[in-house]
Write a protein that holds these residues in place. Sequence first.
Motif, short mmCIF file in Angstrom:
data_model
loop_
_atom_site.label_atom_id
_atom_site.label_comp_id
_atom_site.label_asym_id
_atom_site.label_seq_id
_atom_site.Cartn_x
_atom_site.Cartn_y
_atom_site.Cartn_z
N ALA A 194 40.57 25.60 28.58
CA ALA A 194 41.31 26.07 29.75
C ALA A 194 40.88 25.31 31.00
O ALA A 194 41.70 24.99 31.87
N ARG A 251 41.98 18.16 41.10
CA ARG A 251 42.29 17.68 39.76
C ARG A 251 42.04 16.18 39.65
O ARG A 251 41.79 15.50 40.66
N GLU A 257 40.42 31.82 31.57
CA GLU A 257 39.77 31.22 32.73
C GLU A 257 39.08 29.93 32.33
O GLU A 257 38.68 29.72 31.19
N GLY A 258 38.95 29.04 33.31
CA GLY A 258 38.20 27.82 33.09
C GLY A 258 36.71 28.11 33.12
O GLY A 258 36.23 28.90 33.93
N LYS A 311 42.46 21.86 30.96
CA LYS A 311 43.87 21.90 31.31
C LYS A 311 44.07 22.06 32.82
O LYS A 311 44.93 21.40 33.41
N MET A 312 43.27 22.92 33.44
CA MET A 312 43.43 23.14 34.87
C MET A 312 42.97 21.94 35.69
O MET A 312 43.57 21.60 36.71
N LYS A 360 39.22 30.48 38.17
CA LYS A 360 40.59 30.88 37.87
C LYS A 360 41.52 30.31 38.93
O LYS A 360 41.22 30.36 40.13
N ASP A 361 42.64 29.75 38.49
CA ASP A 361 43.67 29.23 39.41
C ASP A 361 44.42 30.42 40.02
O ASP A 361 45.00 31.24 39.32
N VAL A 386 41.22 28.36 44.00
CA VAL A 386 40.50 29.01 42.90
C VAL A 386 39.64 30.14 43.44
O VAL A 386 39.28 30.18 44.62
#
Length: 650
Positions: A194, A251, A177-178, A197-198, A280-281, A259
């Motif tokens: 993470a 983004r 998770e982010g 990246k997301m 979380k995506d 999310v």
Amino acid sequence: MNTTTAVSETATARPRPSQHQAPQDSWIDLLPEAALLVDCTGDRILAANTLAARMTGSERASLIGGRCTALFPDQRPTLIVFTEETLLRGRGWSGDFTLRHQDGHTVELEISSARAGGADSRDILFLLRDRRQLRSLRERHEVNHYHRGGLLEWRRVEALFKDMERENQLILHAVGEGIYGVDAEGRTTFVNPAGEKMLGWRTDELMGRVMHRVVHHSHEDGSLFPLKDCPIYAAFRDASVRRVGEDWFWRKDGTGFPVEYTSTPIMDNGHPIGAVVVFKDISARQHAQQELQHALEEVESLKQRLEMENAYLQEELSGEYHFHDLVGQSEAIKGIARRIGLVAPTDANVLITGESGTGKELIARAIHQASDRRDRPMIRVNCAAIPKDLFESEFFGHIKGAFTGAVSDRIGRFELADGGTLFLDEVGEIPLELQGKLLRVLQDQQFERVGENRTRAVNVRVIAATNRELKSEIQAKTFREDLYFRLNVFPIESVPLRRRLEDIPILAREFLNRACQKFNRPTLILRERDVETLQAYHWPGNVRELENVIERQVITANGGLDLDLPGQDSPARASAASTPPPRHFNGELMTEQDLRDLEKKNLTQALTMSNGRVFGDDGAATLLGVKPTTLASRLKKLKIEPLRFRSKNN
């Protein structure tokens, strides 16, 4: 420092040092830090030590007599304020200055200052320290301190902190998770890989920025998301954990994604100082949910279709369809069988014409069973029984709320017959204004449910049947000619029973055996004179009437048949030779008009016997052995009003 004031003659005004005093360039060089003695009035460096020259990358001789502000070209306003403060208070300190070395690199400075001389002196001594060197010295001091306290203890503490930091980094890197942190002002304090990246941002790009304005500024539809409504900030406003099941983050490239996240406040002595957000995506989960929903809708649609097919098949099984093959040996039956064999393998539309009760539906079923569509059902639609207002819904279906009473989606007969055959019985009964809609579906094999914009495609073979003269209907402008040609691709005539007398004994025996089994009666035998009597009758109700007569005889039989046909004396007591055949008139062959007059006479007699009732057990339809809807259609065609036959007492 007033750079516009002329340099004063301080050298002549100041008393010369005594022989016990060292020159300025000697005593200043004894200082352990880089030092400059500056005349603020004239902006002139009076003295500089070797360390100051080394810090600037210049020769000491080149510094003496030069302008102090030249060492800080981009910070002159700050230098003037600093010197004025020193002259006012006697000393000063600042960590805001930087010095540019001759080789181009910048030296971050920490400067201490003091006024040199009496209260009227405007000379200031500057001590310059390299901040990086100071940090290095302090770190070395701390190392020495730990070393003095015990080398092993120092190593243990250092290893402990390194292990803790390493474990924390491993955890942050391993979490799928982010995760990011914000302070009490919402500014980013850290982001794990993470999360990078997301979101598409690097940690150094997000550090110190208000996270809400970067990734949470708008809703999914692009509308503004006010900061005061953000659940993440609400977490440390009211010091409570906030869990959000579905939201939207943006983004770096401007795209967004759904999310779910949890915002947990960070507390210090009971006061919130920030929050940690774990997100979380859920794009994949939403896609899976959409596919599942679509699959459930498909299953529900198939379920409805299977339920309707099952109900239809149950209706068919409960109907009175006693035989499923064409029975007979006449040339008419053989001709129909040959035409069925020709058209069945194709998908051509078929129009079956003939009087009621001649077996038009039987021919349609034979075509379907001999076709490649036999594995799918043949859906029958009685066009005469469909109310005008429900025609579209019955044929094409509707969606929930399309009209009053539409409490759920409904599949129409065309969709139900997809891949199979649609049998349009009594097609001549379709109202003229609705025939155009049927024609369009037959042409395009496409339709829309009532209340829906979605176009649906079907693959349906159409077999139509009618007891009307459609050509006459076309001339009377009650039936569309283009629809007639669309249906009449391959015509088949269902021959009336009076034109195939040789089939009557076969049919009668078949019906007699079935009726005896159905009513649990002893087996009866059809005698020769019974056959002659049956063949002498004109059978306006055709095969259906023959079946009804046989069943009625089985019910009333007392050891044998006693045929009693409508409009005749008891045939058991009158020979066939003494009674002229009803199919003839005055011993000659009857014309079509004679047959119609005879049919009209028979219908009026049935209405008289039933007191003008068409429906019901004692109605004219039951007496004639035909469907009530078929009889009503015939009466309408012949312009016979049943109410005229009601007795005045009723």
